[in-house]
Design a protein around this motif. Structure first.
Motif, mmCIF file in Angstrom:
data_model
loop_
_atom_site.group_PDB
_atom_site.id
_atom_site.type_symbol
_atom_site.label_atom_id
_atom_site.label_comp_id
_atom_site.label_asym_id
_atom_site.label_seq_id
_atom_site.Cartn_x
_atom_site.Cartn_y
_atom_site.Cartn_z
ATOM 1 N N SER A 22 -9.385 -2.868 5.909
ATOM 2 C CA SER A 22 -10.023 -3.551 4.778
ATOM 3 C C SER A 22 -9.466 -3.111 3.431
ATOM 4 O O SER A 22 -9.753 -3.724 2.411
ATOM 5 C CB SER A 22 -11.531 -3.292 4.798
ATOM 6 N N LYS A 23 -8.681 -2.015 3.435
ATOM 7 C CA LYS A 23 -8.149 -1.408 2.207
ATOM 8 C C LYS A 23 -9.265 -0.986 1.266
ATOM 9 O O LYS A 23 -9.172 -1.146 0.050
ATOM 10 C CB LYS A 23 -7.195 -2.365 1.486
ATOM 11 N N MET A 24 -10.315 -0.421 1.844
ATOM 12 C CA MET A 24 -11.454 0.030 1.053
ATOM 13 C C MET A 24 -11.680 1.524 1.256
ATOM 14 O O MET A 24 -11.648 2.008 2.395
ATOM 15 C CB MET A 24 -12.731 -0.719 1.452
ATOM 16 N N PRO A 25 -11.928 2.268 0.177
ATOM 17 C CA PRO A 25 -12.280 3.686 0.309
ATOM 18 C C PRO A 25 -13.678 3.835 0.878
ATOM 19 O O PRO A 25 -14.524 2.953 0.733
ATOM 20 C CB PRO A 25 -12.202 4.211 -1.126
ATOM 21 N N MET A 63 -1.205 -2.776 -4.175
ATOM 22 C CA MET A 63 -0.625 -3.856 -4.962
ATOM 23 C C MET A 63 -0.902 -5.238 -4.363
ATOM 24 O O MET A 63 -0.259 -6.213 -4.739
ATOM 25 C CB MET A 63 0.892 -3.660 -5.099
ATOM 26 N N ALA A 64 -1.864 -5.319 -3.474
ATOM 27 C CA ALA A 64 -2.114 -6.593 -2.791
ATOM 28 C C ALA A 64 -2.517 -7.700 -3.757
ATOM 29 O O ALA A 64 -2.202 -8.876 -3.531
ATOM 30 C CB ALA A 64 -3.191 -6.417 -1.724
ATOM 31 N N LEU A 87 0.826 -1.201 0.000
ATOM 32 C CA LEU A 87 0.000 0.000 0.000
ATOM 33 C C LEU A 87 0.863 1.254 0.000
ATOM 34 O O LEU A 87 1.822 1.367 0.773
ATOM 35 C CB LEU A 87 -0.901 0.006 1.236
ATOM 36 N N GLY A 88 0.504 2.210 -0.871
ATOM 37 C CA GLY A 88 1.221 3.474 -0.928
ATOM 38 C C GLY A 88 0.258 4.642 -1.027
ATOM 39 O O GLY A 88 -0.837 4.515 -1.597
#
Length: 292
Positions: free
Chosen positions: A262-265, A225-226, A195-196
């Motif tokens: 969760s890496k969700m917006p 990039m997961a 994550l960036g």
């Protein structure tokens, strides 16, 4: 990749924040650090002009109503153990790192008494902010230097250990203005993270617990990039082009948030994730980015 210290907040600024007009980002930093009762420490370690830069922030913070402001200039590594500096940080409700050179921050402060105290105070609930170089140093691995406005290659970015306030990510600043998508992709591809965050000028990513909120006139570009489907990193030499397939990209302007767990917006108008909203509409949300 959540904030390692659960009670504190980070205000990560992409540089060139407004100091003359509404001062939206600096105003938000002060508000979160205690408002009119805030006790602010300005760390000028990154700059070669500490007096001038420090005076600029004193003026703007005083204009916003802050009465307790101290400048801490650690010119040499031994200054990072000075009793006066440590006492100021113990009393602070907010610590602000100016811009300059992020390598100066780590070379002078990392693994010192100030470093250890800052992490302790963050766990106790203070707000740590940083602009430009002060933003770049936030992760455990930071971008020290690199070419802008070019396609991703191994050679265009140099990484070194950062201060570790927000581990497990890569951060780049002055992002849209200097065309740094290529070097952020290069940095993430070479690190054991997925994550960036690319933060535009006069824009901040404010992190508390597991959530990032965008404040300011630009945007935060989130690179995930997961779930990449292909990378040629193991096959190329330093000056050859990177190929990255299946990269997920989110562009989040003011008011939007991002769940680090969760890496969700999260949409600006409600608490639904983009993925949930799109499922309701029958639309796909992933934006593949293919570079090569």
């Amino acid at each position: 990749m959540a904030l390692s210290e659960s009670d504190g907040q980070l205000v990560i600024i992409g540089g060139a924040e407004d100091k003359e007009g509404d001062c939206k980002i600096l105003r938000e930093f002060i508000r979160r650090a205690g408002g009119l009762k805030a006790q602010i420490v300005v760390m000028t370690v990154a700059t070669e002009m500490p007096r001038e830069v420090g005076d600029d922030y004193i003026r703007v913070f005083e204009r916003l109503g802050v009465e307790e402001i101290q400048i801490i200039d650690t010119l040499y590594r031994e200054d990072a153990n000075a009793p006066r500096a440590l006492e100021a940080i113990r009393k602070a409700t907010g610590v602000f790192f100016t811009g300059g050179d992020q390598a100066r921050i780590t070379s002078i402060l990392k693994d010192t008494e100030i470093d250890r105290l800052l992490h302790k105070r963050l766990s106790e609930g203070i707000v740590i902010a940083g602009t430009s170089a002060g933003a770049a140093m936030m992760p455990d691995m930071m971008i020290v230097e690199g070419d802008s406005q070019t396609n991703p290659r191994v050679e265009i970015v140099k990484m070194e250990p950062g201060m570790g306030f927000l581990p497990g990510v890569v951060i780049d600043q002055h992002f849209a203005e200097r065309g740094r998508i290529g070097r952020l992709l290069s940095a993430i591809a070479q690190q054991p993270v997925t994550l960036g965050f690319g933060i535009d000028e006069n824009t901040a990513a404010i992190v508390r617990d597991n959530e990032l909120e965008v404040v300011g006139e630009g945007a935060v570009t989130v690179v995930d990039m997961a779930d990449i489907t292909y990378s040629n990193l193991s096959q190329i030499l330093r000056d050859e082009d990177l190929a990255l397939c299946g990269v997920k990209l989110h562009i989040l302007p003011h008011g939007y948030r991002f769940d680090l767990g969760s890496k969700m917006p999260i949409l600006a108008e409600d608490t639904s994730t983009v993925e949930q909203k799109s499922q309701e509409n029958g639309q796909a949300t992933e934006i593949p980015v293919i570079i090569g």
